[in-house]
Design an enzyme around this catalytic site. Structure first.
Site, PDB file in Angstrom:
ATOM      1  N   GLU A  25      -2.936 -54.658   8.220  1.00 22.32           N
ATOM      2  CA  GLU A  25      -3.522 -53.467   8.988  1.00 22.32           C
ATOM      3  C   GLU A  25      -4.513 -54.144  10.234  1.00 22.32           C
ATOM      4  O   GLU A  25      -5.871 -54.871   9.413  1.00 22.32           O
ATOM      5  CB  GLU A  25      -4.191 -52.298   8.633  1.00 22.32           C
ATOM      6  CG  GLU A  25      -2.937 -51.750   6.920  1.00 22.32           C
ATOM      7  CD  GLU A  25      -1.925 -51.841   7.412  1.00 22.32           C
ATOM      8  OE1 GLU A  25      -1.723 -51.334   9.571  1.00 22.32           O
ATOM      9  OE2 GLU A  25      -0.736 -51.430   7.186  1.00 22.32           O
ATOM     10  N   CYS A  53      -4.288 -43.969   2.446  1.00 21.70           N
ATOM     11  CA  CYS A  53      -4.880 -45.533   3.130  1.00 21.70           C
ATOM     12  C   CYS A  53      -5.315 -45.830   4.729  1.00 21.70           C
ATOM     13  O   CYS A  53      -6.738 -46.678   4.696  1.00 21.70           O
ATOM     14  CB  CYS A  53      -3.033 -46.866   4.005  1.00 21.70           C
ATOM     15  SG  CYS A  53      -2.891 -46.614   1.577  1.00 21.70           S
ATOM     16  N   HIS A  94      -1.617 -53.923   3.661  1.00 25.92           N
ATOM     17  CA  HIS A  94      -0.480 -52.522   3.233  1.00 25.92           C
ATOM     18  C   HIS A  94       0.593 -53.924   2.445  1.00 25.92           C
ATOM     19  O   HIS A  94       0.315 -54.439   2.104  1.00 25.92           O
ATOM     20  CB  HIS A  94       0.357 -51.934   4.032  1.00 25.92           C
ATOM     21  CG  HIS A  94      -0.543 -50.840   3.650  1.00 25.92           C
ATOM     22  ND1 HIS A  94      -0.482 -49.902   5.441  1.00 25.92           N
ATOM     23  CD2 HIS A  94      -0.116 -49.659   2.740  1.00 25.92           C
ATOM     24  CE1 HIS A  94      -1.296 -48.754   4.791  1.00 25.92           C
ATOM     25  NE2 HIS A  94      -1.183 -48.215   3.632  1.00 25.92           N
TER      26      HIS A  94
END
Length: 213
Positions: A78, A141, A165
């Site tokens: 991310e 998350c 992820h």
């Protein structure tokens, strides 16, 4: 070097969480770095508290949290976490916050302190599908990624940190037709390669990794 690697427990009605399963299987030593592994609860506040407690105990150089994003095709480091909680479902203690600021004294967003493009490059070169993601969602998350980067900003400036992820794993899609997945073995290999990249690259590489939308 010490690297803290975290994975969530199962949530959303799933019997397993491949993040937890994969993190447990990652090698304890990668390129000379000690890998400290913990499972964190899929609970907004307690997840970050568990990470902070482990940071204080072990003083890691890098913190990487891993979570499941069912529906994604590949492993996705991310790029950014945003300062908002907007839970589509309840967390594991029944919390469902909507349009709520995570930290009043935090930035609107924090960018990952990890070399996300180098991580993707290293995984792809070793035959593991990966791409940069520009949204960590608005559930636990993102909350955890934001929490890690907030702590780095406020009290752990020498730590690098971020979030990865991963897709569903094989056993989770038996009753989910046409849903992408990745074997647990591939996920573990991908995480180990991503960690290698974090050790090798102190700064990110300049490569195309953006999206049109």
């Amino acid at each position: 070097m010490k690297i803290l690697l975290t994975g969530f427990d199962p949530f959303g009605g799933e019997p397993i969480n491949p993040a937890q399963e994969a993190v447990e299987r990652v090698n304890n030593n990668i390129n000379g770095a000690e890998i400290i592994k913990i499972t964190i609860p899929t609970v907004m506040t307690k997840s970050v508290e568990a990470i902070d407690k482990t940071i204080q105990e072990h003083n890691p150089d890098i913190v990487i949290s891993v979570g499941q994003a069912g529906g994604r095709f590949d492993i996705t480091p991310e790029r950014v976490a945003i300062n908002i909680d907007d839970f589509r479902i309840k967390d594991n203690e029944g919390n469902q916050v909507i349009d709520t600021i995570i930290k009043e004294d935090g930035e609107p967003a924090y960018f990952s302190k990890l070399p996300v493009k180098a991580m993707v490059k290293h995984m792809n070169e070793n035959k593991i599908p990966a791409s940069v993601s520009n949204t960590a969602g608005t559930f636990v998350c993102n909350h955890v990624m934001y929490g890690i980067l907030y702590m780095i900003d406020k009290k752990y400036p020498n730590i690098r940190g971020g979030f990865i992820h991963i897709p569903y794993t094989t056993s989770q899609v038996i009753d989910k037709k046409n849903t992408p997945f990745m074997s647990l073995e591939e996920i573990v290999k991908g995480l180990e390669l991503a960690i290698e990249a974090c050790i090798i690259y102190k700064e990110d590489v300049k490569e195309i990794g953006g999206e049109i939308s």
